[in-house]
Scaffold this motif. Structure first.
Motif, PDB file in Angstrom:
ATOM      1  N   VAL A 658      -9.026  37.583  15.152  1.00 52.28           N
ATOM      2  CA  VAL A 658      -9.714  38.063  16.397  1.00 52.28           C
ATOM      3  C   VAL A 658     -10.341  37.000  17.121  1.00 52.28           C
ATOM      4  N   ALA A 659     -10.325  37.114  18.525  1.00 52.36           N
ATOM      5  CA  ALA A 659     -11.161  36.185  19.484  1.00 52.36           C
ATOM      6  C   ALA A 659     -12.633  36.660  19.171  1.00 52.36           C
ATOM      7  N   VAL A 660     -13.572  36.037  18.984  1.00 48.94           N
ATOM      8  CA  VAL A 660     -14.786  36.481  19.149  1.00 48.94           C
ATOM      9  C   VAL A 660     -15.556  35.599  20.155  1.00 48.94           C
ATOM     10  N   ARG A 661     -16.262  36.593  21.094  1.00 49.20           N
ATOM     11  CA  ARG A 661     -16.935  35.950  22.185  1.00 49.20           C
ATOM     12  C   ARG A 661     -18.167  36.438  22.412  1.00 49.20           C
ATOM     13  N   ASN A 662     -19.213  35.876  22.498  1.00 44.22           N
ATOM     14  CA  ASN A 662     -20.669  36.481  22.950  1.00 44.22           C
ATOM     15  C   ASN A 662     -20.621  36.237  24.485  1.00 44.22           C
ATOM     16  N   PHE A 663     -21.009  37.204  25.298  1.00 43.19           N
ATOM     17  CA  PHE A 663     -20.977  37.268  26.536  1.00 43.19           C
ATOM     18  C   PHE A 663     -21.502  36.072  27.263  1.00 43.19           C
ATOM     19  N   HIS A 664     -22.481  35.648  26.692  1.00 44.32           N
ATOM     20  CA  HIS A 664     -23.338  34.474  27.414  1.00 44.32           C
ATOM     21  C   HIS A 664     -22.929  33.193  27.129  1.00 44.32           C
ATOM     22  N   TRP A 665     -21.780  33.078  26.050  1.00 48.55           N
ATOM     23  CA  TRP A 665     -21.336  31.724  25.673  1.00 48.55           C
ATOM     24  C   TRP A 665     -20.587  30.961  26.947  1.00 48.55           C
ATOM     25  N   PRO A 666     -20.403  29.872  27.007  1.00 50.44           N
ATOM     26  CA  PRO A 666     -19.772  29.248  28.101  1.00 50.44           C
ATOM     27  C   PRO A 666     -18.503  29.744  28.732  1.00 50.44           C
ATOM     28  N   ARG A 667     -18.460  29.488  29.934  1.00 50.71           N
ATOM     29  CA  ARG A 667     -17.295  30.089  30.602  1.00 50.71           C
ATOM     30  C   ARG A 667     -15.815  29.845  30.252  1.00 50.71           C
ATOM     31  N   CYS A 668     -14.954  30.489  29.949  1.00 54.49           N
ATOM     32  CA  CYS A 668     -13.605  30.007  29.568  1.00 54.49           C
ATOM     33  C   CYS A 668     -12.917  29.451  30.797  1.00 54.49           C
ATOM     34  N   ARG A 669     -12.080  28.373  30.347  1.00 57.81           N
ATOM     35  CA  ARG A 669     -11.509  27.710  31.467  1.00 57.81           C
ATOM     36  C   ARG A 669     -10.197  27.236  31.122  1.00 57.81           C
ATOM     37  N   HIS A 670      -9.367  27.365  32.383  1.00 56.92           N
ATOM     38  CA  HIS A 670      -7.940  26.943  32.243  1.00 56.92           C
ATOM     39  C   HIS A 670      -7.546  25.815  31.358  1.00 56.92           C
ATOM     40  N   ALA A 671      -6.821  25.755  30.662  1.00 55.75           N
ATOM     41  CA  ALA A 671      -5.957  24.504  29.924  1.00 55.75           C
ATOM     42  C   ALA A 671      -6.904  23.898  29.170  1.00 55.75           C
ATOM     43  N   THR A 672      -8.165  24.400  28.511  1.00 56.53           N
ATOM     44  CA  THR A 672      -9.083  23.906  27.703  1.00 56.53           C
ATOM     45  C   THR A 672      -8.774  24.649  26.190  1.00 56.53           C
ATOM     46  N   ASP A 673      -9.424  24.022  25.432  1.00 54.69           N
ATOM     47  CA  ASP A 673      -9.325  24.226  23.908  1.00 54.69           C
ATOM     48  C   ASP A 673     -10.515  25.597  24.045  1.00 54.69           C
ATOM     49  N   ALA A 674     -10.168  26.674  23.542  1.00 55.26           N
ATOM     50  CA  ALA A 674     -11.293  27.602  23.755  1.00 55.26           C
ATOM     51  C   ALA A 674     -12.428  27.568  22.452  1.00 55.26           C
ATOM     52  N   VAL A 675     -12.136  27.229  21.369  1.00 53.22           N
ATOM     53  CA  VAL A 675     -12.803  26.855  20.394  1.00 53.22           C
ATOM     54  C   VAL A 675     -13.895  25.693  20.497  1.00 53.22           C
ATOM     55  N   GLN A 676     -13.176  24.671  20.943  1.00 47.61           N
ATOM     56  CA  GLN A 676     -13.900  23.217  21.042  1.00 47.61           C
ATOM     57  C   GLN A 676     -14.777  23.435  22.276  1.00 47.61           C
ATOM     58  N   SER A 677     -14.333  24.138  23.270  1.00 48.13           N
ATOM     59  CA  SER A 677     -15.363  24.471  24.459  1.00 48.13           C
ATOM     60  C   SER A 677     -16.540  25.201  24.206  1.00 48.13           C
ATOM     61  N   GLY A 678     -16.412  25.993  23.177  1.00 50.26           N
ATOM     62  CA  GLY A 678     -17.293  26.919  22.987  1.00 50.26           C
ATOM     63  C   GLY A 678     -17.325  28.305  23.520  1.00 50.26           C
ATOM     64  N   CYS A 679     -16.198  28.577  24.158  1.00 52.72           N
ATOM     65  CA  CYS A 679     -15.839  29.718  24.938  1.00 52.72           C
ATOM     66  C   CYS A 679     -15.860  31.014  24.002  1.00 52.72           C
ATOM     67  N   LEU A 680     -15.008  30.756  23.012  1.00 48.36           N
ATOM     68  CA  LEU A 680     -15.051  31.754  22.168  1.00 48.36           C
ATOM     69  C   LEU A 680     -14.571  31.245  20.548  1.00 48.36           C
ATOM     70  N   GLN A 681     -14.509  31.970  19.512  1.00 47.69           N
ATOM     71  CA  GLN A 681     -14.345  31.604  18.242  1.00 47.69           C
ATOM     72  C   GLN A 681     -13.159  32.383  17.756  1.00 47.69           C
ATOM     73  N   VAL A 682     -12.124  31.756  16.818  1.00 48.72           N
ATOM     74  CA  VAL A 682     -11.065  32.566  16.286  1.00 48.72           C
ATOM     75  C   VAL A 682     -11.302  32.550  14.882  1.00 48.72           C
ATOM     76  N   VAL A 683     -11.525  34.017  14.536  1.00 49.93           N
ATOM     77  CA  VAL A 683     -11.675  34.362  13.377  1.00 49.93           C
ATOM     78  C   VAL A 683     -10.694  35.291  12.261  1.00 49.93           C
ATOM     79  N   ASP A 684     -10.558  34.943  11.149  1.00 51.66           N
ATOM     80  CA  ASP A 684      -9.746  35.834  10.336  1.00 51.66           C
ATOM     81  C   ASP A 684     -10.886  36.940   9.442  1.00 51.66           C
ATOM     82  N   GLY A 685     -10.890  38.347  10.224  1.00 53.85           N
ATOM     83  CA  GLY A 685     -11.652  39.136   9.758  1.00 53.85           C
ATOM     84  C   GLY A 685     -11.241  39.725   8.443  1.00 53.85           C
TER      85      GLY A 685
END
Length: 792
Positions: A658-685
């Protein structure tokens, strides 16, 4: 009454007097040696509940004590030792003994016996009457129990509700209820109200400050800010009443021309939106309809309503009266929303609509007070049936305010009853006591989400201010709490899948906040079911424990319910487009405002069954879980097994990525690494907690503007889109519900985006190749309010 009479048999007995304060939303009980509590309380007569006189305690008698909470201005009576302990633990102070009762000896006092039956107050039942009872058991938690039980009840009563035709459920709306900055207070007889008396008490607020010009200016500000409100609710202040103003009874249903030229018709034209009109009851002989109907025997209490047999004729009459006065004048525009986008077929279906909804109030109180509703077989049911039939014939919908669970169940067969209140008024926790001390937990309406889910009725938490402003000139305390925690109120409103009611004054519109809740046409971006407590919160309330319990359902770490901590969740899906229901594709006039095929699927099924069926049939169905925590400050890991519908509806997603995102985390931007940018986390639930709900609280709008901490989480199972691209669709991450079925629909090989022509919607995708790279697309909505975007 029998237990009380027996307990006091050796003493002279009197009936207790019942008093009610609209100001404090509070009742008070006195005996013949006590006096009225104050000028804000009006006598409602004796209610027959108890005969009592204080006297010496004899063997076996239990004292009935009165308690008072100075913080909330609320009273309660308690007889059992458990109730007295509860009162003292929750800030209630003992005020003395008012009478005595004998302990009961019925099945109700035996915790091992369940007693189900008709009220003993019913005088008679028809020949052939049968009574049915249902018990529903779930081994999968409280949310599934309510959801499954609700599906059984809806099938049994063939429930249909005109939810997609209720503009107050589907779009942002303006409200003038208690706590709204646009509140007024009822006027008496035909005289204009007195001059404004200045801030102080609730009754000094004066609607001479709230006129057509003010309301039209507020509506214009919302339109200009890009968050148009689509309807206006008129509350208890707008029509004439008479002392003691019990239940805000009315003597007429009109606005005075002095402040509202051409009354409701002029108001509707000036605001360019349809109306909801409020009227709980009539003021007995003082109303223009006195002696024209058979009324309840409650005139001595200051109000009357029609008897069950007269309900339909009564509501036919008052609805026609109101409709005639609200209609646009001859030659005026019939456009329901000038300047606001709506599909052509919807605009045609709503043309000329002036009065679209009716709000009743104090439903439970009046049903309990009127013998005709208590003693006659199906009395209160027939009262609601008459209201529903009259509304249905006039394309109107109904809000039940201050009803209870029984009223929601009675409405299962009444399609025009589309919404109900789930909270006290927004005028909450006012420091300084102005204008009221109501509703300290108005924001927590989601606590009641289960019963609204089960009965498929939209939840209303009343209005809220989208920002704070010093309105001491209107009678609001300059340090009051209205306007505080605005984001909490916005989140609680839109995620509860019901009314998003705006109570702002001029210069208060927070467009940034409201654009997270709605499209550019004001249609709200809702989930699939009302926000409601996570099962772990329920177990915490039940155990009143601040420590995790052993077992699969550990409680949320909070001192107890009164401490304020909450943990709620809901979910949203994107369903397959139904061309027969989509208003953008309609070829003839329609009053259907929105379409969501998965919500339609859940009419007679629980959500676990709906999603399991969709995924088993390999129908691509984007899904997001939304988790909301309030005042959970200690670390608390949220596990996949806490989700509902359960993780088991997705057996093909193994592991449960699953992609886990807090609504107030940094904005997700095109062509960036979602996890390294702090936009979201990928978790094995399946192997790790999804998130810690106490982390990353929302920023406060300003100093001293937040009484609570808030976290909003989006948990999106990483389902590949139906193409060869190995992308997962995360939705529009700029809003609280990124995968709302009221923004998106699917086709076999494409996504449908709906909204206002020219509106730009940013779509976010996540690559599933291990890089966690984000791919963003901007889609501009086409001229018909609908764009088709092929899956990349």
């Amino acid at each position: 009454p029998a237990a009380a009479a027996a307990a006091n048999s050796s003493d002279p007995t009197v009936k207790l007097e019942f008093w009610w304060s609209p100001e404090y939303q509070d009742n008070w009980v006195t005996n013949d040696s006590q006096h009225a509590p104050g000028p804000s309380y009006g006598a409602h007569g004796d209610d027959g509940l108890l005969w009592a006189r204080p006297g010496p305690v004899s063997a076996g008698r239990q004292s009935v004590e009165r308690y008072y909470n100075p913080l909330s201005h609320h009273h309660m009576l308690a007889a059992s030792s458990a109730a007295k302990v509860w009162a003292e633990q929750h800030g209630y102070q003992p005020q003395g003994v008012i009478g005595y009762v004998l302990p009961g000896g019925t099945a109700a006092d035996n915790p091992t016996v369940l007693s189900i039956g008709m009220s003993s107050e019913i005088d008679s039942v028809p020949a052939g009457f049968t009574q049915r009872a249902a018990l529903y058991f779930s081994a999968n938690g409280t949310n599934q129990a309510y959801d499954g039980w609700g599906a059984v009840m809806r099938r049994a009563y063939n429930t249909t509700r005109k939810l997609d035709q209720d503009i107050f459920v589907n779009a942002l709306s303006l409200w003038t209820d208690n706590g709204a900055a646009t509140l007024g207070v009822a006027w008496q007889s035909s005289e204009p109200p007195p001059p404004y008396a200045g801030p102080g008490s609730f009754n000094t607020l004066n609607w001479t400050q709230v006129d057509t010009k003010v309301l039209a200016s507020v509506a214009r500000e919302f339109r200009d800010a890009g968050v148009p409100a689509r309807a206006l609710q008129l509350d208890c202040w707008w029509y004439p009443t008479a002392p003691p103003k019990t239940f805000w009874c009315g003597t007429d249903w009109i606005l005075p021309d002095k402040f509202y030229p051409n009354g409701t018709s002029g108001l509707r034209q000036a605001l360019q939106m349809p109306l909801m009109q409020y009227l709980p009851a009539l003021c007995g002989d003082g109303s223009i309809w006195a002696h024209k109907f058979n009324f309840t025997s409650t005139a001595s209490l200051g109000w009357v309503l029609p008897t069950p047999a007269e309900s339909k004729r009564f509501f036919d009459t008052i609805f026609d009266y109101a409709l005639a006065r609200a209609q646009p004048p001859a030659g005026a525009s019939q456009d329901p929303w000038p300047g606001v986008w709506a599909p052509d077929a919807v605009r045609a279906g709503w043309a000329g609509t002036a009065l679209t909804a009716y709000e009743t109030d104090f439903v439970w109180n009046m049903e309990a007070s009127a013998p005709e509703y208590r003693n006659e077989y199906r009395g209160s049911q027939r009262f609601l049936e008459g209201m529903d039939a009259a509304a249905t014939e006039r394309n109107m919908t109904v809000q039940l305010c201050a009803g209870n669970g029984a009223d929601l169940l009675k409405s299962l067969s009444l399609s025009s009853i589309t919404q109900a209140r789930a909270s006290i008024d927004y005028a909450w926790d006012q420091r300084g006591g102005s204008p009221t001390m109501n509703g300290q937990h108005n924001w927590a309406a989601a606590d009641n989400g289960w019963i609204f889910l089960a009965t498929r009725i939209a939840l209303s938490k009343d209005n809220f201010w989208s920002s704070f402003k010093d309105l001491s000139g209107l009678g609001y305390h300059k340090d009051g709490n209205n306007g505080q925690d605005a984001e909490l109120h916005a989140v609680a409103s839109v995620l509860s899948m019901g009314v998003v009611g705006l109570g702002d004054w001029l210069g208060m519109v927070n467009a940034t906040l409201l654009k997270r809740t709605a499209r550019a046409d004001g249609i709200t971006l809702r989930p699939d079911r009302p926000l409601s407590p996570v099962d772990t919160m329920f177990s915490s309330l039940f155990s009143r424990s601040s420590h995790p319990a052993q077992g699969s359902l550990a409680p949320v770490p909070m001192p107890d319910y009164a401490g304020g901590a909450r943990l709620w969740s809901t979910h949203a899906t994107v369903g397959r487009e139904d061309a027969n229901q989509a208003p953008e594709l309609a070829t003839r006039p329609t009053r259907t405002l929105t379409s969501h095929s998965n919500f339609d699927r859940a009419l007679y099924q629980d959500w676990q069954s709906v999603l399991a069926g969709l995924y088993a049939s390999h129908t691509y169905t984007p899904l997001v879980y939304l988790v909301v925590a309030v005042d959970v400050t200690a670390p608390y890991p949220f596990l996949a097994r806490y989700l509902y519908p359960p993780r088991s509806v997705l057996p093909q997603l193994t592991p449960f990525l699953v992609a886990v995102r807090n609504f107030h985390w940094p904005r997700c931007r095109h062509a960036t690494d979602a996890v390294q940018s702090g936009c979201l986390q990928v978790v094995d639930g399946d192997t790790a907690p999804l998130l810690d709900v106490s982390q990353a609280p929302a920023p406060c709008a300003g100093p001293n503007l937040c009484l609570h901490t808030l976290t909003v989480w989006q948990v999106t199972p990483l389902l590949p889109v139906p193409s060869a691209s190995r992308l997962a669709f995360l939705g529009d991450l700029s809003v609280y519900v990124p995968l709302s079925g009221y923004r998106f629909r699917t086709l076999p090989h494409a996504l449908v985006v709906v909204g206002t022509p020219g509106e730009v919607v940013t779509l976010t995708f996540l690559k599933l190749d291990g890089t966690n790279e984000l791919v963003l697309y901007d889609v501009t909505v086409d001229a018909n309010g609908r764009s088709v975007f092929p899956w990349p």
